[in-house]
Write a protein that holds these residues in place. Structure first.
Motif, PDB file in Angstrom:
ATOM      1  N   LYS A 142     -16.108 -18.156  56.803  1.00  0.00           N
ATOM      2  CA  LYS A 142     -14.846 -18.691  56.277  1.00  0.00           C
ATOM      3  C   LYS A 142     -15.118 -19.875  55.350  1.00  0.00           C
ATOM      4  O   LYS A 142     -14.498 -20.008  54.294  1.00  0.00           O
ATOM      5  CB  LYS A 142     -13.946 -19.111  57.442  1.00  0.00           C
ATOM      6  N   LEU A 143     -16.099 -20.716  55.739  1.00  0.00           N
ATOM      7  CA  LEU A 143     -16.466 -21.832  54.848  1.00  0.00           C
ATOM      8  C   LEU A 143     -16.939 -21.289  53.496  1.00  0.00           C
ATOM      9  O   LEU A 143     -16.597 -21.832  52.438  1.00  0.00           O
ATOM     10  CB  LEU A 143     -17.562 -22.712  55.494  1.00  0.00           C
ATOM     11  N   MET A 144     -17.721 -20.188  53.547  1.00  0.00           N
ATOM     12  CA  MET A 144     -18.213 -19.624  52.282  1.00  0.00           C
ATOM     13  C   MET A 144     -17.031 -19.192  51.399  1.00  0.00           C
ATOM     14  O   MET A 144     -17.040 -19.404  50.187  1.00  0.00           O
ATOM     15  CB  MET A 144     -19.144 -18.425  52.538  1.00  0.00           C
ATOM     16  N   GLN A 146     -13.997 -20.482  51.532  1.00  0.00           N
ATOM     17  CA  GLN A 146     -13.311 -21.713  51.080  1.00  0.00           C
ATOM     18  C   GLN A 146     -14.075 -22.345  49.922  1.00  0.00           C
ATOM     19  O   GLN A 146     -13.481 -22.824  48.943  1.00  0.00           O
ATOM     20  CB  GLN A 146     -13.183 -22.699  52.253  1.00  0.00           C
ATOM     21  N   LYS A 147     -15.427 -22.329  50.022  1.00  0.00           N
ATOM     22  CA  LYS A 147     -16.218 -22.896  48.923  1.00  0.00           C
ATOM     23  C   LYS A 147     -16.022 -22.090  47.644  1.00  0.00           C
ATOM     24  O   LYS A 147     -15.992 -22.633  46.549  1.00  0.00           O
ATOM     25  CB  LYS A 147     -17.709 -22.938  49.310  1.00  0.00           C
ATOM     26  N   LYS A 148     -15.881 -20.767  47.837  1.00  0.00           N
ATOM     27  CA  LYS A 148     -15.678 -19.910  46.657  1.00  0.00           C
ATOM     28  C   LYS A 148     -14.360 -20.267  45.970  1.00  0.00           C
ATOM     29  O   LYS A 148     -14.313 -20.409  44.741  1.00  0.00           O
ATOM     30  CB  LYS A 148     -15.681 -18.447  47.083  1.00  0.00           C
ATOM     31  N   PHE A 149     -13.285 -20.448  46.758  1.00  0.00           N
ATOM     32  CA  PHE A 149     -11.990 -20.820  46.162  1.00  0.00           C
ATOM     33  C   PHE A 149     -12.131 -22.114  45.360  1.00  0.00           C
ATOM     34  O   PHE A 149     -11.631 -22.244  44.249  1.00  0.00           O
ATOM     35  CB  PHE A 149     -10.928 -21.063  47.245  1.00  0.00           C
ATOM     36  N   MET A 150     -12.837 -23.085  45.977  1.00  0.00           N
ATOM     37  CA  MET A 150     -12.943 -24.398  45.328  1.00  0.00           C
ATOM     38  C   MET A 150     -13.792 -24.301  44.068  1.00  0.00           C
ATOM     39  O   MET A 150     -13.500 -24.903  43.045  1.00  0.00           O
ATOM     40  CB  MET A 150     -13.513 -25.425  46.297  1.00  0.00           C
ATOM     41  N   LYS A 151     -14.881 -23.495  44.172  1.00  0.00           N
ATOM     42  CA  LYS A 151     -15.789 -23.395  43.038  1.00  0.00           C
ATOM     43  C   LYS A 151     -15.108 -22.686  41.864  1.00  0.00           C
ATOM     44  O   LYS A 151     -15.235 -23.112  40.705  1.00  0.00           O
ATOM     45  CB  LYS A 151     -17.040 -22.614  43.466  1.00  0.00           C
ATOM     46  N   ILE A 152     -14.354 -21.634  42.192  1.00  0.00           N
ATOM     47  CA  ILE A 152     -13.685 -20.865  41.131  1.00  0.00           C
ATOM     48  C   ILE A 152     -12.690 -21.753  40.378  1.00  0.00           C
ATOM     49  O   ILE A 152     -12.489 -21.614  39.173  1.00  0.00           O
ATOM     50  CB  ILE A 152     -12.981 -19.621  41.730  1.00  0.00           C
ATOM     51  N   ALA A 153     -12.082 -22.696  41.112  1.00  0.00           N
ATOM     52  CA  ALA A 153     -11.077 -23.561  40.475  1.00  0.00           C
ATOM     53  C   ALA A 153     -11.721 -24.506  39.458  1.00  0.00           C
ATOM     54  O   ALA A 153     -11.050 -24.995  38.548  1.00  0.00           O
ATOM     55  CB  ALA A 153     -10.353 -24.361  41.537  1.00  0.00           C
ATOM     56  N   LEU A 154     -13.022 -24.749  39.614  1.00  0.00           N
ATOM     57  CA  LEU A 154     -13.681 -25.713  38.719  1.00  0.00           C
ATOM     58  C   LEU A 154     -14.222 -24.988  37.479  1.00  0.00           C
ATOM     59  O   LEU A 154     -15.428 -24.834  37.293  1.00  0.00           O
ATOM     60  CB  LEU A 154     -14.796 -26.441  39.481  1.00  0.00           C
ATOM     61  N   THR A 155     -13.319 -24.514  36.656  1.00  0.00           N
ATOM     62  CA  THR A 155     -13.685 -23.747  35.453  1.00  0.00           C
ATOM     63  C   THR A 155     -13.902 -24.687  34.267  1.00  0.00           C
ATOM     64  O   THR A 155     -13.503 -25.853  34.296  1.00  0.00           O
ATOM     65  CB  THR A 155     -12.534 -22.809  35.054  1.00  0.00           C
ATOM     66  N   THR A 284      -6.125 -16.188  48.108  1.00  0.00           N
ATOM     67  CA  THR A 284      -5.956 -15.339  49.303  1.00  0.00           C
ATOM     68  C   THR A 284      -7.328 -15.015  49.901  1.00  0.00           C
ATOM     69  O   THR A 284      -8.253 -14.677  49.173  1.00  0.00           O
ATOM     70  CB  THR A 284      -5.276 -14.004  48.892  1.00  0.00           C
ATOM     71  N   TYR A 285      -7.448 -15.137  51.235  1.00  0.00           N
ATOM     72  CA  TYR A 285      -8.706 -14.760  51.905  1.00  0.00           C
ATOM     73  C   TYR A 285      -8.935 -13.254  51.772  1.00  0.00           C
ATOM     74  O   TYR A 285      -7.984 -12.491  51.531  1.00  0.00           O
ATOM     75  CB  TYR A 285      -8.633 -15.104  53.402  1.00  0.00           C
ATOM     76  N   ILE A 291      -3.985 -18.710  51.904  1.00  0.00           N
ATOM     77  CA  ILE A 291      -4.474 -19.919  52.600  1.00  0.00           C
ATOM     78  C   ILE A 291      -3.259 -20.667  53.153  1.00  0.00           C
ATOM     79  O   ILE A 291      -2.366 -21.033  52.384  1.00  0.00           O
ATOM     80  CB  ILE A 291      -5.244 -20.852  51.649  1.00  0.00           C
ATOM     81  N   PRO A 292      -3.224 -20.887  54.486  1.00  0.00           N
ATOM     82  CA  PRO A 292      -2.076 -21.615  55.042  1.00  0.00           C
ATOM     83  C   PRO A 292      -2.022 -23.052  54.495  1.00  0.00           C
ATOM     84  O   PRO A 292      -3.064 -23.626  54.151  1.00  0.00           O
ATOM     85  CB  PRO A 292      -2.356 -21.636  56.553  1.00  0.00           C
ATOM     86  N   ASP A 293      -0.814 -23.602  54.441  1.00  0.00           N
ATOM     87  CA  ASP A 293      -0.639 -24.937  53.854  1.00  0.00           C
ATOM     88  C   ASP A 293      -1.504 -25.995  54.545  1.00  0.00           C
ATOM     89  O   ASP A 293      -2.067 -26.873  53.887  1.00  0.00           O
ATOM     90  CB  ASP A 293       0.836 -25.365  53.923  1.00  0.00           C
ATOM     91  N   HIS A 294      -1.611 -25.907  55.891  1.00  0.00           N
ATOM     92  CA  HIS A 294      -2.388 -26.953  56.572  1.00  0.00           C
ATOM     93  C   HIS A 294      -3.862 -26.878  56.171  1.00  0.00           C
ATOM     94  O   HIS A 294      -4.546 -27.891  56.072  1.00  0.00           O
ATOM     95  CB  HIS A 294      -2.194 -26.899  58.101  1.00  0.00           C
ATOM     96  N   GLU A 295      -4.347 -25.660  55.886  1.00  0.00           N
ATOM     97  CA  GLU A 295      -5.754 -25.554  55.461  1.00  0.00           C
ATOM     98  C   GLU A 295      -5.942 -26.112  54.048  1.00  0.00           C
ATOM     99  O   GLU A 295      -6.952 -26.749  53.752  1.00  0.00           O
ATOM    100  CB  GLU A 295      -6.226 -24.096  55.519  1.00  0.00           C
TER     101      GLU A 295
END
Ligand code: HEM
Length: 532
Positions: A142-144, A146-155, A284-285, A291-295
């Motif tokens: 799951k961390l992997m 989450q890291k993918k979501f964050m990394k993709i956002a850094l375009t 989306t996972y 991704i739930p709001d709290h996450e």
């Protein structure tokens, strides 16, 4: 007689108490002596040839905790000279195996998921600060994601929008801050860089609305969250102590601020933002769950905290290094004039690539002052160390220290010298990795741990951003942020040391991330034409 009897009672009682106290002292002393004796005896007699050598220590449990804690890099270097690249020491009762050098970095940082585990070590510290279900409070897979979501956002597109945001934050900070009133002055630069880092990161990654809250409530709340990261919390994270109560209150409050912001942004139907929060809101996972709001809220906290310490420590070191080398600061200014024109137009993302010395400043500073000196992993099953007879058992913790190879003369000529020009291919101080850089077309060995392709290169002597599945995803952001901060600061100031020397401050290892010892005062002088 009566009088003697009268004082005789308390006197006798006093002597009896004294006797008891000395008996206790003798027993404790004896116990201590015995435990030291047995500890030393067992180190001399019971050496396990299948385990790395143990750093000699007098006291059980305490082991080498104090010498390590005072100056970890020196501890690694001294013991490497005595025991070789792989050795074990006692850290608060735990056998901790250090493996330095490129092979050690590869062994630990590229360790298989069935062999090594980061979350087991870090979760006690990070989960109360970040919140549930993210980073080390979830399965690694799951961390992997989450890291993918964050990394993709850094375009590139996102970075392009960040450079003007960061430049404006830096300029307006220097213009409005009382410590920079007048033509010249002296300032403890570290708290200033900490503020610039949080303003620039929060604005770029989390949007203007969150950034503005840092002028009001958020700065204090983040400070309380930060207290949860003190190393003592590896042991006392659960204790109902004042700083832990404040940490828990701050976590709940900050998470709520983010969740409220997410809801109001959703209600407004925003669709063109470039910040991280917006990207996570539309991710989306793999199992189809949004991704739930709290996450999202907890990831926002994690991102800002992960970057804050490392970037603010690095930018402080950069400013201190520039104050120790005003000639380099002048060169940086001239580099901008030459590459961008004498009037120095507003900085853009593309401009950063035209400023190689500006880039090298960050690189060289991270070589000598990487903020993360120790990277730890729990051992999940016995791990044979290739090429040796050692097997690391599961009751050990593994510790990688990439900073050791980054300051090794074998890889970096005159390793203690801060010299940004060494990153030029023709420099006599260039490290072999720069001199023998592979051609761009040549395929690098890459691997995907679930968050996109990353270079396998843990065998490199220079790894300030780590390697493997836990490698930093903020490297590019940190580079854009730091290079922009440096470029803008150079436009506005000349720095020098208060005593005019080229000395730099010592390092503070008391918190989890190393940083300059404070106060770290420098002299600043304005470059008038860039203050209009
Ligand atoms: C991981 C260094 C900035 C987010 C790491 C690791 C290192 C590192 C060494 C690996 C830790 C490990 O293996 O246990 C740095 C340095 C920075 C920096 C030197 C700045 C100069 C940032 C920024 C962000 C960030 C700005 C966010 C935007 C992360 C994340 C991880 C990470 C999410 C992954 C943790 C994991 O997978 O376990 N960083 N970092 N970092 N960093 Fe950074």
């Amino acid at each position: 007689m009566g009088f003697i009897q009268e004082i005789g009672g308390p006197l006798a009682e006093g002597f009896a108490r004294l006797g008891l106290a000395s008996q206790v002292a003798v027993t404790v002393g004896g116990f201590l002596f015995l435990s030291v004796f047995l500890n030393v005896f067992s180190q001399i007699l019971f050496k396990n040839p299948n385990e790395p050598p143990l750093v000699f220590h007098w006291f059980p449990f305490v082991g080498s905790t104090i010498t390590y804690g005072m100056d970890p890099p020196r501890f690694f270097q001294e013991n490497r000279a005595k025991y070789g690249d792989c050795f074990t020491f006692i850290l608060l009762g735990k056998k901790t195996t250090v493996y330095v050098g490129p092979r050690g970095n590869d062994f630990i940082l590229n360790g298989k998921i069935r062999d090594v585990c980061a979350e087991e070590i870090y979760t006690v510290l990070t989960t109360p600060v970040f919140g549930k279900d993210v980073v080390y409070d979830c399965p690694n897979s799951k961390l992997m994601e989450q890291k993918k979501f964050m990394k993709i956002a850094l375009t590139t597109e996102a970075f392009r929008s960040y450079v003007p945001i960061i430049s404006d934050e830096v300029t307006s900070y220097f213009k409005r801050t009382a410590d920079f009133k007048g033509q010249s002055g002296i300032v403890n630069i570290c708290p200033k860089m900490a503020q610039i880092t949080i303003f620039t990161a929060s604005h770029a990654l989390q949007g203007k609305e969150i950034r503005d809250k840092f002028d009001e409530t958020l700065a204090d709340l983040y400070h309380d969250l930060d207290m949860g990261f003190s190393p003592i919390n590896f042991m006392l994270h659960w204790a109902p102590l004042p700083w832990n109560n404040r940490r828990d209150h701050a976590q709940r409050t900050v998470a709520k601020i983010y969740m409220d912001t997410i809801q109001s942004r959703r209600a407004q139907g925003e669709s063109d933002a470039q910040d991280m929060m917006y990207h996570l809101m539309s991710s989306t996972y793999k199992n189809g769950v949004k991704i739930p709001d709290h996450e999202i809220a907890h990831m926002m906290i994690a991102l800002l905290m992960a970057g804050q310490h490392s970037s603010s420590s690095t930018s402080s070191w950069i400013m201190l290094r520039l104050a120790s080398r005003p000639d380099i600061m002048e060169e940086l200014y001239q580099e901008q004039v030459k590459a961008l024109g004498a009037d120095l137009p507003p900085l853009t993302y593309e401009d950063l690539a035209k400023l190689p010395l500006n880039q090298a400043i960050v690189k060289e500073t991270l070589r000598l002052h990487a903020p993360i000196h120790s990277i730890m992993r729990a051992v999940k099953q016995p791990m044979p160390v290739p090429g040796t007879k050692y097997v690391i058992p599961t009751n050990h913790v593994l510790l990688a220290a990439p900073g050791v190879s980054a300051t090794d003369a074998q890889h970096f000529p005159q390793p203690e010298l801060w010299e940004p020009h060494r990153w030029e291919k023709e420099s006599p101080l260039a490290p072999s990795m720069v001199r023998n850089e592979p051609d761009e077309e040549e395929e690098e060995d890459k691997i995907d741990y679930g968050y996109g392709l990353v270079s396998k290169g843990a065998a490199s002597p220079y790894l300030p951003f780590g390697a493997g599945r836990h490698r930093c995803i903020g490297e590019q952001f940190a580079n854009v942020q730091l290079q922009t901060i440096v470029a803008m600061t150079v436009r506005m100031f000349r720095f020098r040391n208060v005593d005019g020397s080229n000395k730099v401050s010592g390092t503070d290892y008391a918190s989890l991330f190393s940083r300059p010892l404070e106060p770290a005062n420098i002299c600043w002088e304005k470059r008038e034409r860039h203050w209009e």
